[in-house]
Design a protein around this motif. Sequence first.
Motif, PDB file in Angstrom:
ATOM      1  N   ILE A 117       0.845  -1.126   0.038  1.00 49.72           N
ATOM      2  CA  ILE A 117      -0.123   0.079  -0.029  1.00 49.72           C
ATOM      3  C   ILE A 117       0.856   1.252  -0.225  1.00 49.72           C
ATOM      4  CG2 ILE A 117      -1.551   1.320   1.245  1.00 49.72           C
ATOM      5  CD1 ILE A 117      -2.697  -1.161   2.327  1.00 49.72           C
ATOM      6  N   LEU A 118       1.753   1.329   0.922  1.00 47.94           N
ATOM      7  CA  LEU A 118       2.639   2.740   1.143  1.00 47.94           C
ATOM      8  C   LEU A 118       3.492   2.791  -0.279  1.00 47.94           C
ATOM      9  CD1 LEU A 118       4.002   2.112   4.707  1.00 47.94           C
ATOM     10  CD2 LEU A 118       2.048   3.382   3.992  1.00 47.94           C
ATOM     11  N   GLY A 119       4.128   1.543  -0.625  1.00 43.28           N
ATOM     12  CA  GLY A 119       4.985   1.711  -2.121  1.00 43.28           C
ATOM     13  C   GLY A 119       4.229   1.980  -3.263  1.00 43.28           C
ATOM     14  N   GLY A 120       3.143   1.339  -3.269  1.00 39.65           N
ATOM     15  CA  GLY A 120       2.257   1.667  -4.533  1.00 39.65           C
ATOM     16  C   GLY A 120       1.756   2.935  -4.474  1.00 39.65           C
ATOM     17  N   TYR A 121       1.284   3.578  -3.477  1.00 39.44           N
ATOM     18  CA  TYR A 121       0.549   4.997  -3.474  1.00 39.44           C
ATOM     19  C   TYR A 121       1.744   6.052  -3.701  1.00 39.44           C
ATOM     20  CZ  TYR A 121      -1.093   9.258  -1.155  1.00 39.44           C
ATOM     21  OH  TYR A 121      -1.420  10.610  -1.041  1.00 39.44           O
ATOM     22  N   ALA A 122       2.980   5.643  -3.097  1.00 35.39           N
ATOM     23  CA  ALA A 122       4.079   6.669  -3.392  1.00 35.39           C
ATOM     24  C   ALA A 122       4.542   6.664  -4.839  1.00 35.39           C
ATOM     25  CB  ALA A 122       5.364   6.207  -2.447  1.00 35.39           C
ATOM     26  N   LEU A 123       4.705   5.356  -5.271  1.00 30.81           N
ATOM     27  CA  LEU A 123       5.021   5.316  -6.751  1.00 30.81           C
ATOM     28  C   LEU A 123       3.876   5.877  -7.809  1.00 30.81           C
ATOM     29  CD1 LEU A 123       6.539   1.711  -6.770  1.00 30.81           C
ATOM     30  CD2 LEU A 123       7.751   3.944  -6.985  1.00 30.81           C
ATOM     31  N   ALA A 124       2.652   5.745  -7.263  1.00 25.76           N
ATOM     32  CA  ALA A 124       1.826   6.277  -8.090  1.00 25.76           C
ATOM     33  C   ALA A 124       1.315   7.794  -8.245  1.00 25.76           C
ATOM     34  CB  ALA A 124       0.360   5.697  -7.946  1.00 25.76           C
ATOM     35  N   LYS A 125       1.786   8.545  -6.993  1.00 21.95           N
ATOM     36  CA  LYS A 125       1.351   9.808  -6.690  1.00 21.95           C
ATOM     37  C   LYS A 125       2.528  10.782  -6.589  1.00 21.95           C
ATOM     38  CE  LYS A 125      -2.901   9.164  -7.758  1.00 21.95           C
ATOM     39  NZ  LYS A 125      -3.493   9.632  -8.925  1.00 21.95           N
ATOM     40  N   PHE A 126       3.655  10.204  -6.573  1.00 25.01           N
ATOM     41  CA  PHE A 126       4.856  11.211  -6.331  1.00 25.01           C
ATOM     42  C   PHE A 126       5.983  10.838  -7.435  1.00 25.01           C
ATOM     43  CE2 PHE A 126       2.946  10.591  -2.071  1.00 25.01           C
ATOM     44  CZ  PHE A 126       2.873  11.917  -1.662  1.00 25.01           C
ATOM     45  N   ASP A 127       6.455  12.017  -7.910  1.00 25.92           N
ATOM     46  CA  ASP A 127       7.597  12.039  -8.566  1.00 25.92           C
ATOM     47  C   ASP A 127       8.929  12.144  -7.936  1.00 25.92           C
ATOM     48  OD1 ASP A 127       5.889  11.555 -11.129  1.00 25.92           O
ATOM     49  OD2 ASP A 127       5.548  13.566 -11.046  1.00 25.92           O
ATOM     50  N   PHE A 128       9.830  11.411  -8.490  1.00 25.52           N
ATOM     51  CA  PHE A 128      10.985  11.468  -7.822  1.00 25.52           C
ATOM     52  C   PHE A 128      12.344  10.950  -8.894  1.00 25.52           C
ATOM     53  CE2 PHE A 128       9.066   7.585  -6.473  1.00 25.52           C
ATOM     54  CZ  PHE A 128       9.812   6.484  -6.752  1.00 25.52           C
ATOM     55  N   PRO A 129      13.469  11.129  -8.625  1.00 30.06           N
ATOM     56  CA  PRO A 129      14.511  10.473  -9.915  1.00 30.06           C
ATOM     57  C   PRO A 129      14.600   9.008  -9.551  1.00 30.06           C
ATOM     58  CG  PRO A 129      15.229  12.397  -8.547  1.00 30.06           C
ATOM     59  CD  PRO A 129      14.058  12.239  -7.720  1.00 30.06           C
ATOM     60  N   GLY A 130      14.777   8.494 -10.587  1.00 26.69           N
ATOM     61  CA  GLY A 130      14.825   7.046 -10.505  1.00 26.69           C
ATOM     62  C   GLY A 130      13.525   6.165 -10.746  1.00 26.69           C
ATOM     63  N   LYS A 131      12.364   6.870 -11.046  1.00 24.61           N
ATOM     64  CA  LYS A 131      10.871   6.127 -10.838  1.00 24.61           C
ATOM     65  C   LYS A 131      10.974   4.955 -11.715  1.00 24.61           C
ATOM     66  CE  LYS A 131       6.139   7.281 -10.565  1.00 24.61           C
ATOM     67  NZ  LYS A 131       5.058   8.376 -10.595  1.00 24.61           N
ATOM     68  N   ARG A 132      11.622   5.354 -13.189  1.00 25.52           N
ATOM     69  CA  ARG A 132      11.589   4.466 -14.047  1.00 25.52           C
ATOM     70  C   ARG A 132      12.175   3.150 -13.784  1.00 25.52           C
ATOM     71  NH1 ARG A 132       9.590   5.992 -19.267  1.00 25.52           N
ATOM     72  NH2 ARG A 132       8.930   8.108 -19.495  1.00 25.52           N
ATOM     73  N   GLY A 133      13.409   3.367 -13.119  1.00 26.19           N
ATOM     74  CA  GLY A 133      14.163   2.316 -12.879  1.00 26.19           C
ATOM     75  C   GLY A 133      13.449   1.341 -11.733  1.00 26.19           C
ATOM     76  N   VAL A 134      12.742   1.922 -10.696  1.00 33.66           N
ATOM     77  CA  VAL A 134      11.974   1.246  -9.785  1.00 33.66           C
ATOM     78  C   VAL A 134      10.944   0.390 -10.457  1.00 33.66           C
ATOM     79  CG1 VAL A 134      10.424   1.442  -7.601  1.00 33.66           C
ATOM     80  CG2 VAL A 134      12.483   2.904  -7.864  1.00 33.66           C
ATOM     81  N   PHE A 135      10.187   0.932 -11.466  1.00 34.33           N
ATOM     82  CA  PHE A 135       9.310   0.384 -12.314  1.00 34.33           C
ATOM     83  C   PHE A 135       9.967  -0.920 -12.959  1.00 34.33           C
ATOM     84  CE2 PHE A 135       7.060  -0.292 -16.278  1.00 34.33           C
ATOM     85  CZ  PHE A 135       5.794  -0.738 -15.708  1.00 34.33           C
ATOM     86  N   ALA A 136      11.104  -0.730 -13.640  1.00 37.06           N
ATOM     87  CA  ALA A 136      11.921  -1.892 -14.205  1.00 37.06           C
ATOM     88  C   ALA A 136      12.070  -2.934 -12.909  1.00 37.06           C
ATOM     89  CB  ALA A 136      13.084  -1.440 -14.798  1.00 37.06           C
ATOM     90  N   VAL A 137      12.638  -2.509 -11.915  1.00 33.87           N
ATOM     91  CA  VAL A 137      13.095  -3.499 -10.931  1.00 33.87           C
ATOM     92  C   VAL A 137      11.722  -4.214 -10.568  1.00 33.87           C
ATOM     93  CG1 VAL A 137      13.825  -3.742  -8.662  1.00 33.87           C
ATOM     94  CG2 VAL A 137      14.810  -2.188 -10.326  1.00 33.87           C
TER      95      VAL A 137
END
Length: 308
Positions: A117-137
């Motif tokens: 819940i915490l990780g999905g909400y943060a990835l969906a509603k916040f922008d930060f450097p390396g977000k595309r890399g996190v998605f790939a991981v």
Amino acid sequence: MTTALTATAPSSRGPRLRTRTVNKHSVDRPRRSPLLTVLTAVVLVYSLVPLVWLLVNSTKTQGDLFSSFGLWFGDSFALWDNVVATLTYDDGVFVRWLGNTVLYVVLGAGGATFLAILGGYALAKFDFPGKRGVFAVVIGAVAVPGTALAVPTFLMFSQMGLTNTPWAVIIPSLISPFGLYLMWTFAAEAIPTELLEAARIDGAGEFRTFFRVSLPLLAPGIVTVLLFTMVATWNNYFLPLIMLRDSDWYPLTLGLNAWNAQAATAGGEAIFHLVITGSLLTILPLVAAFLVLQRYWQSGLAAGSVKE
């Protein structure tokens, strides 16, 4: 039964009426597919026959298991006797295994859902450097089977001295890449960005916005992730198999397998009727959880299908 719909078309001689007929029955009653009906029936039978076999054979004694037809009852109805014997056999070790399984589910599946819940909400509603890399991981982690990580996980926990303890089962269960991905995609659609901005304008902090505004909207997705992680942890077999040696910490999956295997050991007692009854008792909590949470899960599956 047909109805006539009229439409006007421009003409030099004035408006001219044209008619078109529409079959009302095709609108009110969708077309049936015999092939789809047959396939659905086959899947239904395939799903229900094992459950029927388990329920029927849980009512049989040890002798009736081998002297009667598998999908029909035996000479005596021994369901209650089998349940009592299952719960009391070997000083009630089945109850201990049930408690261990509940512990692993509450801490492992519950923790995995909370982190998703915490990780999905943060990835969906916040922008930060390396977000595309996190998605790939995350996508890569979903594609890796759990069995491929079992040996490295065992070696790591062995170095830390955590093998043969409940933490060796609980800690790996906290990581659910698939649950994180589900919450990520669900939060991106279920929570309007304008709603978060309005809460922030009204002076709400990020924690208050999350717990008071976002969390209620995430309820269907939370239930879906919780069901997936709970089933995965409840049925987990391979991880406890390599992590645990003490039978007092076994979950139900390992315990029932030990009961089933003891008939092949020297001097072992065959208790197949208790294995079958224990298997029936094992699936009842999962069935109850699905029935209780079904309406939340169905609303989650339908979320986003209606555009306002």
